[in-house]
Scaffold this motif. Structure first.
Motif, PDB file in Angstrom:
ATOM      1  N   LEU A 167       0.870  -1.170   0.000  1.00  0.00           N
ATOM      2  CA  LEU A 167       0.000   0.000   0.000  1.00  0.00           C
ATOM      3  C   LEU A 167       0.906   1.219   0.000  1.00  0.00           C
ATOM      4  O   LEU A 167       1.669   1.443   0.953  1.00  0.00           O
ATOM      5  CB  LEU A 167      -0.902  -0.011   1.231  1.00  0.00           C
ATOM      6  N   ASP A 169       1.038   5.338  -0.849  1.00  0.00           N
ATOM      7  CA  ASP A 169       0.293   6.581  -1.107  1.00  0.00           C
ATOM      8  C   ASP A 169      -1.194   6.306  -1.332  1.00  0.00           C
ATOM      9  O   ASP A 169      -1.832   6.900  -2.204  1.00  0.00           O
ATOM     10  CB  ASP A 169       0.881   7.311  -2.312  1.00  0.00           C
ATOM     11  N   VAL A 171      -2.585   3.673  -2.531  1.00  0.00           N
ATOM     12  CA  VAL A 171      -2.872   2.818  -3.689  1.00  0.00           C
ATOM     13  C   VAL A 171      -2.238   1.454  -3.462  1.00  0.00           C
ATOM     14  O   VAL A 171      -1.069   1.357  -3.068  1.00  0.00           O
ATOM     15  CB  VAL A 171      -2.330   3.445  -4.990  1.00  0.00           C
ATOM     16  N   VAL A 173      -0.451  -1.738  -4.738  1.00  0.00           N
ATOM     17  CA  VAL A 173       0.430  -2.013  -5.870  1.00  0.00           C
ATOM     18  C   VAL A 173       1.023  -3.403  -5.715  1.00  0.00           C
ATOM     19  O   VAL A 173       1.493  -3.758  -4.629  1.00  0.00           O
ATOM     20  CB  VAL A 173       1.573  -0.977  -5.953  1.00  0.00           C
TER      21      VAL A 173
END
Length: 499
Positions: A167, A169, A171, A173
């Motif tokens: 995780l 920022d 988001v 990924v």
């Protein structure tokens, strides 16, 4: 080939540097800033430099003795036989250990060590100096560094780990990798009182559990005996007692000798329990008396502690200071072999997140930084060999399927509303220094009920809470299963049996 290292303490950065130097593409994912975590907070030193009359064999004997007979002798042999090389390597990477006027390394002694074999830096700032040097080395190397990256889960292909889900920022990924090395530290935030920073929430261990990796010895939680009582937790290094400071009760009695012939230099679990019992009996903290060392020696040898105690209103060169135990170090974790391999292909672990078998039931002072350096290097070598054997191909990646929230058998338990502080107090009271059947059962039932009621995590704080709940239940369960008292795991007589 690509190697993902999660964590940037001594174990993670040692692993990353070794993997990079063998020609592999390395990415370091760290929850905070590079070099954060427990390593920079370590006041104690690194054991493993042997003077006259000392030897690796003596160090191994002390390690096994502190581990209450449960240390893996092969792992201990690796630790003590490779320790000198790793300390030499740290010096080569720029760590400025304290030296005498003639240039030789200054050696200190701490509790349960039979000789002075511990190197320090900045007196009581060893971890900070190691973190500084390794962080600089990592930034100077061609290593990708991703800061502020929270480990959500491990990516799997069949039963092999092939990357991480992070995780970043806000988001989520997915970052594939040929091998993953977990060096995420322990889980001190399970407890209301801890020396660990706020980020020590067991994220790597929990992710490994969800992926199906074996864990062991979670019941062995070391409680450091001497934390400055009152205010934010601040550790008073064991080296202070190694230099001659004493522990006294309200009557000035050195009560530790009532528990063990080595008194204040007994193994940490013994001293911590002695402090807890005496504090409970007198209704106030016990005191640490370092006044015999004198103001000059205290300021020179322990500059950080000298500064902080002064800021807290104490002149410890003239008066005793109040101390209390706090959760400090997890001896258990993700099960590894001598090369950091876990029970999942492609997954390796080192440092406090790993259960190497070195510590057994109780960690010997100043073996933690040493373990991180020794096994971080070994995990990197093994991961490099493993990743080099992988042929690139399309992989169907998924995250660990294990659930940390599904406990329907406990869903009906009338637990108080969950809050992290409530969990920490529950663990402190029931899975802390002194444990009973009833307290452990209550902790297990309550944590499982909270798991059953918890929503799917989304934010970092919610993921941390889920990880803490998973580890809390696993720790309570492991403590219930080990019915005998050994090392840091102490079972008091059952309240029911005492009636």
């Amino acid at each position: 080939m690509s190697i993902a290292v999660v964590g940037s303490g001594i174990a993670g950065l040692t692993a990353a540097l070794h993997a990079h130097e063998t020609g592999h593409a390395v990415t370091v994912f760290t929850k905070g800033a590079l070099g954060d975590g427990c390593t920079p907070h370590a006041q104690g030193g690194v054991a493993g430099v042997y003077g006259a009359g000392d030897s690796p064999a003596a160090h191994a004997e002390d390690t096994a003795s502190a581990g209450a007979g449960l240390s893996d002798p092969d792992a201990v042999d690796v630790l003590v036989s490779e320790g000198a090389a790793r300390i030499t390597e740290l010096i080569a990477r720029g760590v400025a250990f304290d030296r005498a006027g003639d240039g030789t390394l200054l050696l200190g002694r701490e509790a349960a060590h039979s000789a002075a074999r511990i190197v320090h830096a900045g007196g009581d700032a060893t971890g900070a100096e190691i973190a500084r040097a390794l962080t600089a080395a990592a930034r100077a190397a061609d290593i990708e560094i991703v800061e502020g990256a929270f480990l959500v889960d491990l990516l799997l292909a069949e039963r092999a780990v092939r990357g991480v889900r992070i995780l970043l920022d806000g988001v989520v990924v997915d970052r594939p990798a040929d091998a993953v090395i977990l060096a995420t530290g322990g889980a001190g935030q399970l407890f209301a009182h801890t020396t660990n920073p706020v980020g020590a929430t067991g994220d790597g261990i929990a992710a490994a559990m969800r992926a199906g990796a074996a864990v062991a010895d979670l019941e062995f939680v070391q409680f450091h005996p001497t934390i400055l009582a009152g205010g934010a937790p601040f550790l008073i290094s064991e080296a202070v007692r190694g230099e001659g400071a004493t522990l006294v009760d309200e009557d000035g009695h050195r009560f530790c000798f009532d528990e063990h012939p080595d008194g204040e230099l007994a193994p940490r679990d013994v001293v911590a329990r002695a402090i807890a019992r005496r504090s409970a009996r007198q209704g106030s903290p016990v005191r640490l008396d370092a006044s015999a060392l004198g103001a000059g020696r205290l300021a020179e040898r322990f500059p950080t502690i000298d500064r902080v105690t002064g800021q807290r209103g104490f002149d410890w060169s003239r008066e005793t200071i109040p101390v209390t135990p706090a959760a400090h170090y997890l001896m258990g974790g993700v099960v590894t072999d001598l090369d950091g391999r876990t029970t999942l292909d492609g997954l390796f672990a080192a440092g406090e997140a790993a259960r190497t078998g070195v510590h057994g039931a109780n960690r010997l002072a100043s073996n933690s930084l040493l373990e991180g350096a020794v096994f971080g290097a070994r995990a990197a070598a093994a991961a490099a060999r493993a990743s080099a054997a992988i042929t690139s191909s399309a992989m169907d990646l998924r995250v660990g399927a294990g659930s940390d929230r599904e406990h329907p058998q406990d869903a009906g338990h009338a637990a108080a509303a969950f809050a992290r502080e409530t969990l920490q107090q529950l663990m402190w009271e029931n899975v802390g220094l002194l444990r009973t059947d009833e307290g452990l059962a209550e902790a297990l039932t309550t944590t499982r009920a909270w798991q059953a009621q918890a929503p799917a995590p989304a934010s970092i704080a919610e993921h941390e809470d889920a990880n803490l709940l998973l580890l809390a239940a696993a720790t309570a369960s492991a403590a219930l299963a080990r019915t005998e008292s050994v090392g840091a795991h102490f079972r008091e007589r059952s309240l029911i049996g005492a009636r």
